[in-house]
Design an enzyme around this catalytic site. Structure first.
Site, PDB file in Angstrom:
ATOM      1  N   GLN A 235      -1.042 -14.479 -79.661  1.00 35.48           N
ATOM      2  CA  GLN A 235       0.279 -13.942 -79.361  1.00 35.48           C
ATOM      3  C   GLN A 235       0.634 -12.869 -80.389  1.00 35.48           C
ATOM      4  O   GLN A 235       0.192 -12.908 -81.530  1.00 35.48           O
ATOM      5  CB  GLN A 235       1.376 -15.023 -79.401  1.00 35.48           C
ATOM      6  CG  GLN A 235       1.185 -16.138 -78.415  1.00 35.48           C
ATOM      7  CD  GLN A 235       0.523 -17.327 -79.076  1.00 35.48           C
ATOM      8  OE1 GLN A 235      -0.365 -17.190 -79.902  1.00 35.48           O
ATOM      9  NE2 GLN A 235       0.939 -18.508 -78.687  1.00 35.48           N
ATOM     10  N   LYS A 236       1.475 -11.946 -79.979  1.00 32.37           N
ATOM     11  CA  LYS A 236       1.856 -10.817 -80.839  1.00 32.37           C
ATOM     12  C   LYS A 236       2.345 -11.294 -82.216  1.00 32.37           C
ATOM     13  O   LYS A 236       1.986 -10.720 -83.238  1.00 32.37           O
ATOM     14  CB  LYS A 236       2.937  -9.984 -80.152  1.00 32.37           C
ATOM     15  CG  LYS A 236       2.999  -8.562 -80.645  1.00 32.37           C
ATOM     16  CD  LYS A 236       3.912  -7.725 -79.772  1.00 32.37           C
ATOM     17  CE  LYS A 236       3.044  -6.720 -79.059  1.00 32.37           C
ATOM     18  NZ  LYS A 236       3.746  -5.849 -78.165  1.00 32.37           N
TER      19      LYS A 236
END
Length: 172
Positions: free
Chosen positions: A63-64
Site C-alpha cells: 500500500q502507498k
C-alpha cells in the site's frame, strides 16, 4: 532487521498493493490458494527449491502508506522480486515509479531483479515485452534482471521463477 533468520539467501517480494504478492508467497509455500488480506508489515517464509537450496522470502506490504518502509527490508537482500498485476495497465506508471525508487537505494546496488508479471491467466493481460517497456527495465543495465509471467492463483510459473531468481543470485 539486521540479522537474517537463516543461512538461506534473502529475497524481497515487493510491488504495489493488490499485485498478488501474498497470494504468490502462500501458493509457493503451501501449494494452495489462501484467502489473503492487505499486508500490514510483512510475511516471511522459507522456500525449499531442492534438497540443498532454499530462499528466505519476505513479502512486504505494497500500500502507498507502506512503501516508505520498504527500505528497512533491504539489509542482506540478495534479490528483489517485483510483482506487477499484468492485467492492470492503469497502474503501470505507479509501479514503474515505485520500482525506480526502490532500485535507487544504495543497499540494492548490483542486486538482481526479477519482475513477475502476475495474473497472466486474466484476459487482456500485458505481454512480457509490454511490461518490460512500461517499467523501463532497459534503463537498469547495471544489474541482472529478468521478467517472467506467472499466475499465483493457478500456481503457474512460480517454481520456475524462483529457480531463476536463485540462478540470478549465483551469477551476481
Amino acid at each position: 532487521m539486521g540479522q537474517s533468520y537463516s543461512a538461506a539467501p534473502q529475497v524481497i517480494l515487493m510491488g504495489l498493493d493488490s499485485a498478488g504478492k501474498s497470494t504468490l508467497l502462500a501458493r509457493l509455500l503451501t501449494g494452495e490458494v489462501m484467502e489473503t488480506s492487505p499486508t500490514i508489515g510483512f510475511n516471511v517464509g522459507t522456500l525449499d527449491l531442492d534438497k540443498k537450496t532454499s530462499l528466505t522470502v519476505w513479502d512486504v506490504g505494497g500500500q502507498k502508506c507502506m512503501r516508505p518502509n520498504w527500505r528497512y527490508y533491504l539489509d542482506d537482500c540478495k534479490a528483489l522480486v517485483f510483482v506487477v498485476d499484468s492485467s492492470d495497465r492503469a497502474r503501470m506508471p505507479e509501479a514503474q515509479k515505485a520500482l525506480k525508487k526502490v532500485l535507487s537505494d544504495e543497499k540494492l546496488r548490483g542486486i538482481p531483479l526479477m519482475v513477475l508479471a502476475n495474473k497472466k491467466d486474466l484476459a487482456g493481460s500485458m505481454t512480457i515485452r509490454e511490461i518490460s517497456n512500461q517499467l523501463d527495465l532497459q534503463a537498469h543495465s547495471d544489474r541482472l534482471w529478468e521478467v517472467q509471467a506467472c499466475s499465483a492463483l493457478r500456481g503457474l510459473g512460480l517454481q520456475q521463477a524462483f529457480f531463476s531468481v536463485n540462478k540470478l543470485i549465483k551469477k551476481s
